[in-house]
Design a protein around this motif. Structure first.
Motif, PDB file in Angstrom:
ATOM      1  N   GLU A   1      19.429  63.412  -1.840  1.00  9.79           N
ATOM      2  CA  GLU A   1      19.563  63.208  -0.407  1.00  9.79           C
ATOM      3  C   GLU A   1      20.722  62.266  -0.100  1.00  9.79           C
ATOM      4  N   PHE A   2      21.268  62.411   1.097  1.00  9.47           N
ATOM      5  CA  PHE A   2      22.358  61.534   1.527  1.00  9.47           C
ATOM      6  C   PHE A   2      21.863  60.110   1.752  1.00  9.47           C
ATOM      7  N   SER A   3      20.680  59.982   2.361  1.00 10.57           N
ATOM      8  CA  SER A   3      20.112  58.667   2.632  1.00 10.57           C
ATOM      9  C   SER A   3      19.757  57.975   1.316  1.00 10.57           C
ATOM     10  N   ASN A   4      20.280  56.800   1.098  1.00 12.96           N
ATOM     11  CA  ASN A   4      20.030  55.985  -0.110  1.00 12.96           C
ATOM     12  C   ASN A   4      20.542  56.625  -1.398  1.00 12.96           C
ATOM     13  N   TYR A   5      21.554  57.473  -1.316  1.00 14.25           N
ATOM     14  CA  TYR A   5      22.002  58.201  -2.508  1.00 14.25           C
ATOM     15  C   TYR A   5      22.598  57.305  -3.585  1.00 14.25           C
TER      16      TYR A   5
END
Length: 100
Positions: A11-15
């Motif tokens: 995922e982009f979030s917290n990658y």
């Protein structure tokens, strides 16, 4: 020993950040974005959750046998709602779900 396999979605979030994996309130390891990891666990009843900073996932109450393998998916939340999830929804920021 039983085994718990956790698959973290890509995922982009917290990658760029790792998520800590806790069993019975003790850190047993961490998992990176898109990674799959196996943790050996003593048989019995346990509580599993994931944590990043002050935000956590739902708690999974599980019972595992000696040669049993349990599998879970770990996902984040929609990045458009991050303000809610890092404040009031901080215990729902990550989601653990058992898979067959």
């Amino acid at each position: 020993m039983g085994k718990i396999i956790i698959n973290r979605s890509n995922e982009f979030s917290n990658y760029i950040r790792s998520v800590e994996i806790h069993l019975d309130d003790k850190k047993i390891g961490s998992i990176k974005n898109g990674e799959s990891k196996t943790f050996e666990v003593a048989p019995g009843k346990h509580v599993l959750k994931a944590k990043i900073d002050w935000c956590t996932s739902n708690e999974i109450h599980l019972e595992i046998d000696l040669e049993e393998t349990l599998r879970y998916n770990l996902t984040g939340t929609n990045p458009f709602f991050n303000l809610y999830y890092i404040t009031f929804g901080r215990k729902k920021y990550l989601k653990l779900k058992q898979i067959p």
